[in-house]
Each structure stands twice: as C-alpha cells, then as structure tokens.
Design a protein around this motif. Structure first.
Motif, mmCIF file in Angstrom:
data_model
loop_
_atom_site.group_PDB
_atom_site.id
_atom_site.type_symbol
_atom_site.label_atom_id
_atom_site.label_comp_id
_atom_site.label_asym_id
_atom_site.label_seq_id
_atom_site.Cartn_x
_atom_site.Cartn_y
_atom_site.Cartn_z
ATOM 1 N N GLY A 1 23.578 24.518 24.539
ATOM 2 C CA GLY A 1 23.662 24.021 25.915
ATOM 3 C C GLY A 1 23.440 25.084 26.965
ATOM 4 N N THR A 2 23.661 26.352 26.600
ATOM 5 C CA THR A 2 23.506 27.432 27.582
ATOM 6 C C THR A 2 22.198 28.206 27.412
ATOM 7 O OG1 THR A 2 24.838 28.889 26.161
ATOM 8 C CG2 THR A 2 26.001 27.750 27.937
ATOM 9 N N VAL A 3 21.334 27.759 26.495
ATOM 10 C CA VAL A 3 20.039 28.427 26.308
ATOM 11 C C VAL A 3 19.270 28.455 27.626
ATOM 12 C CG1 VAL A 3 17.728 28.143 25.293
ATOM 13 C CG2 VAL A 3 19.730 27.986 23.837
ATOM 14 N N GLY A 4 18.834 29.637 28.024
ATOM 15 C CA GLY A 4 17.989 29.764 29.210
ATOM 16 C C GLY A 4 18.723 29.686 30.541
ATOM 17 N N LEU A 5 20.048 29.495 30.517
ATOM 18 C CA LEU A 5 20.791 29.387 31.776
ATOM 19 C C LEU A 5 21.215 30.759 32.276
ATOM 20 C CD1 LEU A 5 23.242 26.371 31.434
ATOM 21 C CD2 LEU A 5 21.213 26.495 32.846
ATOM 22 N N GLU A 6 21.177 30.922 33.581
ATOM 23 C CA GLU A 6 21.672 32.161 34.186
ATOM 24 C C GLU A 6 23.182 32.049 34.373
ATOM 25 O OE1 GLU A 6 19.524 32.712 37.804
ATOM 26 O OE2 GLU A 6 17.605 33.020 36.786
ATOM 27 N N GLY A 7 23.804 33.190 34.673
ATOM 28 C CA GLY A 7 25.240 33.198 34.971
ATOM 29 C C GLY A 7 26.114 32.946 33.770
ATOM 30 N N LYS A 8 25.778 33.582 32.629
ATOM 31 C CA LYS A 8 26.561 33.333 31.413
ATOM 32 C C LYS A 8 27.963 33.942 31.491
ATOM 33 C CE LYS A 8 23.044 32.097 28.233
ATOM 34 N NZ LYS A 8 22.492 32.193 26.902
ATOM 35 N N ASP A 9 28.192 34.788 32.503
ATOM 36 C CA ASP A 9 29.526 35.371 32.665
ATOM 37 C C ASP A 9 30.468 34.408 33.390
ATOM 38 O OD1 ASP A 9 27.922 35.606 34.907
ATOM 39 O OD2 ASP A 9 29.013 37.343 35.690
ATOM 40 N N LYS A 10 29.936 33.260 33.836
ATOM 41 C CA LYS A 10 30.786 32.256 34.485
ATOM 42 C C LYS A 10 31.513 31.435 33.422
ATOM 43 C CE LYS A 10 28.289 31.479 38.799
ATOM 44 N NZ LYS A 10 27.633 30.502 39.661
ATOM 45 N N VAL A 11 32.725 31.010 33.743
ATOM 46 C CA VAL A 11 33.456 30.107 32.836
ATOM 47 C C VAL A 11 32.822 28.725 32.978
ATOM 48 C CG1 VAL A 11 35.679 29.085 32.241
ATOM 49 C CG2 VAL A 11 35.587 31.432 33.099
ATOM 50 N N SER A 12 32.229 28.264 31.888
ATOM 51 C CA SER A 12 31.473 27.008 31.913
ATOM 52 C C SER A 12 32.107 25.973 30.997
ATOM 53 C CB SER A 12 30.029 27.250 31.450
ATOM 54 O OG SER A 12 29.389 28.193 32.275
ATOM 55 N N LEU A 13 32.094 24.735 31.460
ATOM 56 C CA LEU A 13 32.505 23.603 30.619
ATOM 57 C C LEU A 13 31.251 22.838 30.232
ATOM 58 C CD1 LEU A 13 34.496 21.497 29.391
ATOM 59 C CD2 LEU A 13 34.558 20.409 31.652
ATOM 60 N N ILE A 14 30.948 22.831 28.935
ATOM 61 C CA ILE A 14 29.842 22.014 28.418
ATOM 62 C C ILE A 14 30.392 20.624 28.120
ATOM 63 C CG2 ILE A 14 28.139 21.732 26.577
ATOM 64 C CD1 ILE A 14 27.456 24.206 28.007
ATOM 65 N N VAL A 15 29.733 19.601 28.644
ATOM 66 C CA VAL A 15 30.117 18.211 28.372
ATOM 67 C C VAL A 15 28.954 17.547 27.652
ATOM 68 C CG1 VAL A 15 30.882 16.023 29.342
ATOM 69 C CG2 VAL A 15 31.497 18.159 30.488
ATOM 70 N N ASP A 16 29.197 17.156 26.404
ATOM 71 C CA ASP A 16 28.160 16.525 25.587
ATOM 72 C C ASP A 16 28.609 15.095 25.279
ATOM 73 O OD1 ASP A 16 26.365 15.674 23.672
ATOM 74 O OD2 ASP A 16 26.486 17.475 22.440
ATOM 75 N N VAL A 17 28.097 14.150 26.088
ATOM 76 C CA VAL A 17 28.449 12.739 25.876
ATOM 77 C C VAL A 17 27.524 12.177 24.805
ATOM 78 C CG1 VAL A 17 28.571 10.440 26.901
ATOM 79 C CG2 VAL A 17 29.246 12.431 28.251
ATOM 80 N N GLY A 18 28.092 11.870 23.662
ATOM 81 C CA GLY A 18 27.319 11.270 22.583
ATOM 82 C C GLY A 18 27.535 9.762 22.546
ATOM 83 N N GLY A 19 27.059 9.144 21.477
ATOM 84 C CA GLY A 19 27.255 7.709 21.327
ATOM 85 C C GLY A 19 28.669 7.372 20.900
ATOM 86 N N GLY A 20 29.234 8.214 20.010
ATOM 87 C CA GLY A 20 30.563 7.932 19.476
ATOM 88 C C GLY A 20 31.663 8.805 20.025
ATOM 89 N N SER A 21 31.308 10.009 20.460
ATOM 90 C CA SER A 21 32.329 10.942 20.937
ATOM 91 C C SER A 21 31.779 11.792 22.069
ATOM 92 C CB SER A 21 32.799 11.844 19.791
ATOM 93 O OG SER A 21 31.718 12.635 19.324
ATOM 94 N N THR A 22 32.679 12.467 22.752
ATOM 95 C CA THR A 22 32.295 13.417 23.797
ATOM 96 C C THR A 22 32.893 14.767 23.452
ATOM 97 O OG1 THR A 22 32.058 11.774 25.557
ATOM 98 C CG2 THR A 22 32.568 14.015 26.247
ATOM 99 N N GLU A 23 32.026 15.773 23.402
ATOM 100 C CA GLU A 23 32.483 17.135 23.114
ATOM 101 C C GLU A 23 32.707 17.860 24.433
ATOM 102 O OE1 GLU A 23 32.815 17.182 19.861
ATOM 103 O OE2 GLU A 23 31.587 15.383 19.773
ATOM 104 N N LEU A 24 33.832 18.551 24.530
ATOM 105 C CA LEU A 24 34.163 19.353 25.714
ATOM 106 C C LEU A 24 34.395 20.781 25.255
ATOM 107 C CD1 LEU A 24 36.690 16.747 27.085
ATOM 108 C CD2 LEU A 24 34.534 17.292 28.200
#
Length: 303
Positions: free
Chosen positions: A119-142
C-alpha cells in the motif's frame, strides 16, 4: 526476475506481473483484475458457492495464460478472508493445483506487513504515521505503520460483500438498511479505535477496489496516474455514500461504470466513511497498489 503476484480476494482477483530484484519492482508488465465474487453467500452458508468456484477457475485459467505468455519465473497467489472462512476452502486450493498456481493463506501477521508494504509503494512521506485501510469483500484490514515498522494491525469482519449480503435487500437502499450497515461497521471499528488512536495517525491511505472505483468516478474514468495518490475528502465521500444509497444497481453500472462492484459499493464506501468519522480526519489518500504489490516484493526479496 519476473514474478506473478496474485491477490485472491472475497470480491476481486488481481494478478500483477512485474519484474525486479531484492531492491524492489522495476517494471510492471501486466496488472489484471476481475470481479469474481468468491465470497458469494459465504457469510450465510460458511461455504464457497459452486458458481463462485466456477468463476474462480475461469479467472485463474485466464491469468495463467497471461503468466505463461509472459514467461514468469515465480508465481504466488495469496488468499485472504473468504478462503479462511469457507468450510470447503480446499476446493480453491485444488483449482490452484490443477492450474499450476500455488495458493497460500496469508497468516495474520504476514498479511499486515504485506498489505502495508504494498500500500505504501511509491508514496512519499514514509516517516509519517500512516493508517492503511484495505476494505475487502469479507473483511477490512487496518494497519498502522511508520517507515518499515508495523505499529498496529487488525482484521475486522466488515467487508463490502459481507455487509451488503447481511443488511441490504434492495437498491436504492432504505434508510433502515443504510443504518444497519453504518452502525455495524461503526461498532466493529470501536473495538480497535483506542489502539489506533494511541499511535497519533497523521494520514490515512485507502487501498483496494472501493476507494479506487470512487476516485475513478470522480476523475471521469480509471487513469492510474490520476487515481494513485488522489486525496479523497470526507465531504466528497459523504456525497458518494448518499448517492450510492439513492441509486439502483443498474444506475450505478450505467451512470458510474461500476460494473461488478455496483451492488456492494455503498457498503464499501460506508466503511471508509466510518473510519474517517471515528478518527476525525478530513479525508484519505488513495493508492492503486496493495496486497499484490506486497506479494511481488516478498517474492523478489526472498531467494
């Protein structure tokens, strides 16, 4: 090395064919996607529907033709929520064996790392605290992370297919059913809110089909350069949740080109909006990357 990384989700199957080395991905050859709806009925029956398995085989056979044409060196498919939940999950692995596609269930701790890396491939600011939200069909990963460190990860049983099948009976969606989706998503998020808040999240990054489909509508069609990195404001997300609730599935297909995602987009968008509401954030960045990129990186970095 050329690898084929597959993400076999509850709603969508994705196949990334990419080249690279231990330092990362250098070239993307193909990025394939098909709505398979593998999780059809799993929430109610606990099993993969026979029709879903037929669709899965057809999709994977197509992907395999492309892999063979591209002469990939390594193949790995990762299965998540639906395969974990289904009593007849072995049927999916049998399809993989028949086609020469190794399928693995991602262990929880690896899933977090793989999703975060992808999810962070190619994104700038990797030193920031980031929340990845992956909404799938059955579950959501946080997943909360900073640089290459995972600070917190949890998988919740709120997915776009699962909540649609559980609460939505007709579209346009009656107010009571809208409330059912929103309240259930909200109550599940409450379970992890305290832990997420501890880490003082600076930005939210949404991956997978729900946010990318919404942004594609915003920008007038899917264009990776326009969609990847797009900031989706809370105000616009509120607009789309309301709009998806008030339109029929057919309208969502014809007016917004949402295809096989049209019937579940309301639930997916509602989950994203609930995350913003709970964390009092004014929007989220959208990434077109995700699990398949993380899986590709795993293969490239593992001898």
């Amino acid at each position: 090395m050329k690898v084929a990384a597959l993400d076999l989700g509850t709603n969508t199957f994705l196949c990334l064919i990419a080249e690279g080395d231990k330092n990362g991905i250098t070239k993307v050859h193909k990025d394939l996607v098909q709505v398979v709806r593998l999780g059809q009925g799993v929430d109610k029956t606990g099993e993969f529907h026979p029709d879903a398995l037929i669709r899965a085989r057809a999709c994977l056979a197509e992907f395999k033709k492309e892999m063979d044409a591209q002469k990939v060196d390594k193949i790995l498919a990762m299965a998540t929520s639906a395969a974990r939940d289904a009593k007849n999950g072995k049927e999916l692995f049998k399809i993989g064996e028949d086609l020469g596609i190794p399928i693995e269930i991602i262990p929880g701790e690896d899933e977090a790392r793989i999703t975060y890396q992808g999810g962070t491939v190619g994104l700038e600011g990797k030193d920031k605290v980031s929340l990845i939200v992956d909404v799938g069909g059955g579950s959501t990963e946080l997943i909360v992370g900073k640089a290459n460190q995972i600070l917190f990860a949890e998988s919740l049983n709120i997915g776009a297919v699962r909540l649609t099948e559980r609460f939505v009976t007709v579209q346009p969606i009656p107010a009571k059913e809208q409330e059912g989706v929103t309240q259930f998503a909200s109550s599940e998020l409450d379970k992890v809110l305290g832990e997420i808040r501890k880490h003082k999240v600076e930005r939210i990054i949404a991956v997978a089909g729900t946010p990318t489909a919404i942004v594609a509508v915003e920008v007038g069609g899917f264009d990776e350069k326009k969609v990847d990195g797009y900031f989706l404001s809370k105000e616009r997300l509120q607009f789309w949740v309301k709009e998806f609730a008030q339109t029929s599935v057919e309208e969502k297909k014809t007016k917004y080109q949402l295809g096989g995602r049209a019937d579940i987009i309301f639930a997916g968008a509602s989950i994203l909006l609930a995350v913003l509401d709970k964390l009092s954030m004014n929007g989220m960045y959208v990434s077109t990357k995700g699990v398949r990129y993380g899986v590709a990186l795993e293969m490239l970095q593992t001898p």
